[in-house]
Design an enzyme around this catalytic site. Structure first.
Site, short mmCIF file in Angstrom:
data_model
loop_
_atom_site.label_atom_id
_atom_site.label_comp_id
_atom_site.label_asym_id
_atom_site.label_seq_id
_atom_site.Cartn_x
_atom_site.Cartn_y
_atom_site.Cartn_z
N HIS A 1 0.84 -1.07 -0.09
CA HIS A 1 -0.02 -0.14 -0.17
C HIS A 1 0.96 1.29 -0.04
CE1 HIS A 1 -4.15 -1.54 1.11
NE2 HIS A 1 -3.98 -1.40 -0.20
N CYS B 1 -3.96 -2.92 -24.18
CA CYS B 1 -3.92 -2.57 -22.79
C CYS B 1 -3.02 -2.93 -21.62
CB CYS B 1 -5.44 -2.70 -22.19
SG CYS B 1 -5.81 -4.74 -22.15
C1 PEP Z 1 -2.30 -7.95 -19.89
O1 PEP Z 1 -2.34 -9.29 -19.66
O2 PEP Z 1 -1.59 -7.41 -20.62
C2 PEP Z 1 -3.26 -7.54 -19.01
C3 PEP Z 1 -3.86 -6.05 -19.38
O3 PEP Z 1 -3.81 -8.08 -17.88
P1 PEP Z 1 -3.45 -8.41 -16.61
O4 PEP Z 1 -2.22 -7.52 -16.52
O5 PEP Z 1 -4.44 -7.59 -15.55
O6 PEP Z 1 -3.36 -9.90 -16.43
#
Ligand code: PEP
Ligand code: MG
Length: 755
Positions: free
Chosen positions: A360, A675
């Protein structure tokens, strides 16, 4: 042999300095192997030669006084070849180097094993014998095994030992490495905080007067609760609401149903209040520490923090006074409340011996924009009031640095401040490249501190809302109502912009305390969609909560994690349709219409890349999870520090996969975004743009700097570099190539920050 090995390593581990450890080591080995001489040579870090670190059998006067280059002597040869050398008579070997001061004239047989840590030769372990004979296989394997086990111990104690004699060699600029918990550079004096009375120091004491102890506890509880509330109020303007939720966790812990109830029960059994706090804290800490999920393991720290606060009030201890105007907070375990206690203008950085990027304290530091280093193995008392340079990009800490290092970092700090203000200025400007290509800037939200309200208006929506954390904060699966209230909040915050919510992605390294999954290979196991499809009751409740939250807003998009086959999508589509029909019917009765949300899949399991046409027919969008895609393509655990160097999203194979996805997306006219962490890395972002990606999703911190990069580059130029990059053999070479381009554009500072 195993027992002997273990005993030697344990003894070495117990020594309080590297010198003492090496002295113990040579005596032990000589004794166990029954040889005439044992010595250890260590590589001088900066100057790259071997020096005799300890010996039992050679002249003691030579310790620390001889230099052997890698291309000199048999010891140098062991280091050079990075393999053991076993010689019946070393004196006749062409590489034998006679050094009068070591007095080894009597020794003939020689066995040397290199000590290697993370591919770097740290030293050479040598045993010698007077008679000329070859060492047997058992002796050789014993020494090699021992050297491999010692490598870790030596690497670790070298970083600790460095503090004992700072600036021993002026030419030797050394730093200590930790985990970068929050990026940025800080230069200030250390303020070391050590609790006067720790939980461990509390003795077990009983009481006759239970009523008095209960009332002492009540008063300490009230004071602690008020303090935590006051801290949350003080930080309200500075922190996003998701980060402030940390203080809710603390208050929740203090609640009757949690720690307080149990502490009172202990007091009623006749323990003094301080003892009761200690007993309950120990139990909770043990439980959390045993959890495999790193996020939950970190909650052990929160428990200690809350209980330490109770103890302080029970004993009547004053909080430490903060002397300097600017300081770097250093503690054995920096906690969230410790951090919140220091006024923001004073706090320049954080150094914590314990903890990780999931602590945290690290989450808060990132939200406050304060550089932090976690997991720093050092004796912190020795740092008190020393000047520190903290590099939150590389994870390095410099103690009492020399003038040259200080000047360099002062320059970098000034550059960083300047860049930061330029980047802030461009936050409001459109994310358009020099040749007019618009890039959609999306946010990754949901991980405690990553939703900064102020940034909302500058992002084009949420590209990934991770729903795991709400599930981790409860004691059982959250109800549909609990979930929908939370989801409604986020959909409202970004009303009129698309918000992509990902269905529960637990399993792998993310565990729910109330739903433990024990598997040999969790990353290849029951994770994400695999788990939720096996439990439609959990999946349906979550989907319904998302849909209900979207009534009247209609900005929800749903995304499925860990898709590896078509039937998973078909099954999920069926369940989503079922949930939508139900909620839409209810909405209709209230005179509302619920638009069917767009549906997408994450592309993060390699098999998905070979079924893209089929996926394109079934869903509206794809989102590339480059973190997992890298992990699964390269077969490298994303959380294992031992193979961290191999985890490389710039690896030529990963680039090919990314290119394949965008080509297919265009061909099948499917919207695609990315992402994973790659989108928020300046080098990653430009490579993706060169490939044709126009939707990038990243955490709030990166929005400003990636926008800044976008506005300084031209896609046409990037494409030309990408063509060259496809010819390269390694991720490193790819990074270097794009880094050169960014440097030419005056963005060199950002590349440094990105790596
Ligand atoms: C990924 O795997 O790139 C992703 C965005 O998901 P996470 O990091 O939550 O597994
Ligand atoms: Mg993933």
């Amino acid at each position: 042999m195993l027992t002997q090995l273990r005993e030697i390593v344990e003894k070495v581990n117990q020594a309080d300095s590297l010198e003492a450890a090496m002295a113990v080591l040579v005596v032990q080995i000589r004794d166990v192997m029954q040889v005439d001489c044992c010595s250890v040579y260590l590589v001088h870090d900066a100057l790259n030669y071997f020096t005799l670190a300890a010996t039992d059998g050679l002249a003691q006067g030579a310790v620390g006084n001889i230099h052997i280059e890698f291309n000199e002597g048999v010891v140098g040869l062991v280091g050079q070849k990075e393999e053991p050398i076993n010689l019946a008579d070393a004196q006749v070997h062409p590489r034998f180097k006679y050094l009068a001061e070591v007095q080894e004239d009597d020794y003939r047989a020689f066995l040397g094993a290199p000590i290697i840590h993370q591919r770097k030769v740290l030293g050479v372990l040598v045993v010698q014998q007077r008679c000329a004979r070859e060492f047997d296989k058992n002796e050789e394997s014993f020494l090699v095994t021992l050297a491999a086990q010692l490598a870790n111990v030596i690497a670790h104690s070298q970083s600790k030992g460095f503090l004992a004699a700072p600036n021993r060699n002026k030419k030797n600029i050394r730093s200590i490495k930790g985990i970068a918990g929050s990026s940025g550079i800080a230069i200030a004096k250390a303020q070391v905080i050590t609790p006067q009375v720790t939980l461990e120091m509390i003795q077990t004491e009983h009481t006759e007067d239970v009523t008095a102890e209960l009332s002492r506890f009540k008063s300490a509880l009230a004071k602690s609760t008020d303090e935590i509330k006051a801290l949350a109020i003080r930080l309200k303007g500075q922190l996003p609401s998701e980060a402030l939720a940390i203080f809710d966790v603390y208050l929740h812990m203090l609640a009757e149903a949690s720690l307080s109830g149990e502490i009172k029960a202990q007091i009623k059994q006749g323990y003094r209040a301080t003892t009761a706090v200690k007993l309950v804290a120990e139990r909770y800490v043990a439980q959390f520490s045993a959890m495999s999920d790193p996020y939950l393991r970190e909650r052990a720290t929160d428990t200690k923090d809350v209980c330490q606060r109770l103890i302080n009030h029970l004993i009547g201890l004053e909080p430490p006074s903060l002397l300097a105007d600017e300081l770097i907070l250093v503690a054995e375990e920096v906690t969230a409340t410790m951090l919140a206690n220091v006024p923001k203008e004073k706090l320049k950085g954080i150094v914590s011996v314990k903890g990780s990027a999931n602590s945290h304290a690290a989450i808060l530091a990132r939200a406050l924009g304060i550089p932090a280093l976690m997991g720093m193995a050092l004796p912190i008392e020795k740092l008190s009031h020393s000047l520190l340079i903290l590099d939150g990009y590389s994870g390095e800490l410099y103690v009492s640095p020399e003038q040259a290092v200080l000047l360099e970092y002062q320059g970098l700090l000034a550059e960083e401040k300047q860049l930061d203000s330029i980047m802030r200025d461009c936050l409001e400007a459109p994310a358009v490249t020099k040749d007019g290509v618009k890039i959609e800037m999306l946010l990754n939200a949901g991980l405690s501190a990553d939703t900064e309200i102020a940034i909302n208006e500058f992002a084009d929506g949420v590209g990934l809302y991770r729903t795991e954390v709400p599930f981790m904060l409860t004691e059982s699966f959250p109800t549909e109502l609990e979930q929908s209230e939370r989801y409604r909040g986020i959909l409202q915050t970004y009303a009129a912009k698309p918000v992509t919510m990902r269905t529960l992605d637990v399993g792998g390294d993310k565990q729910l305390p109330y739903f433990p999954i024990i598997e040999e290979n969790p990353f290849l196991g029951w994770r994400g969609i695999r788990l939720t499809l096996d439990h439609p009751e959990i999946f349906l409740v979550q989907i319904k909560a998302m849909l209900r939250a979207s009534i009247g807003l209609n900005n929800l998009q749903i995304m499925l994690p860990m898709i590896s086959g078509i039937t998973e999508v078909d099954d999920a589509v069926r369940l989503i349709h079922q949930a939508w029909s139900e909620i839409n019917e209810q909405a209709r009765m209230q005179g509302q219409h619920l638009r069917k949300p767009k549906l997408g899949v994450m592309l993060e399991v390699p098999s998905a890349l070979y079924i893209l046409p089929q996926l394109a027919k079934r869903v509206d969008f794809w989102s590339v999870g480059s973190n997992d895609l890298t992990q699964y393509l390269l077969a490298v655990d994303r959380n294992n520090p031992q193979v961290a160097d191999i985890f490389d999203s710039f690896h030529p194979a990963v680039l090919q996969a990314l290119q394949h996805i965008i080509t297919q997306a265009k061909q099948h006219q499917v919207s695609v975004s990315l992402c994973g962490e790659l989108a928020g890395d300046p080098l990653g972002a430009v490579i993706l743009m060169a490939m044709g990606y126009t939707k990038l999703s990243m955490n709030t911190y990166n929005i400003a700097r990636i926008k800044f990069v976008i506005r300084h580059v031209a896609i046409a130029e990037l494409q030309a570099i990408l063509a060259q990059a496809y010819e390269l053999d390694s991720g490193k070479a790819v990074r270097q190539l794009f880094a050169q381009y960014l440097e030419q554009k005056g963005l060199g500072g950002l590349v440094r920050a990105g790596k």
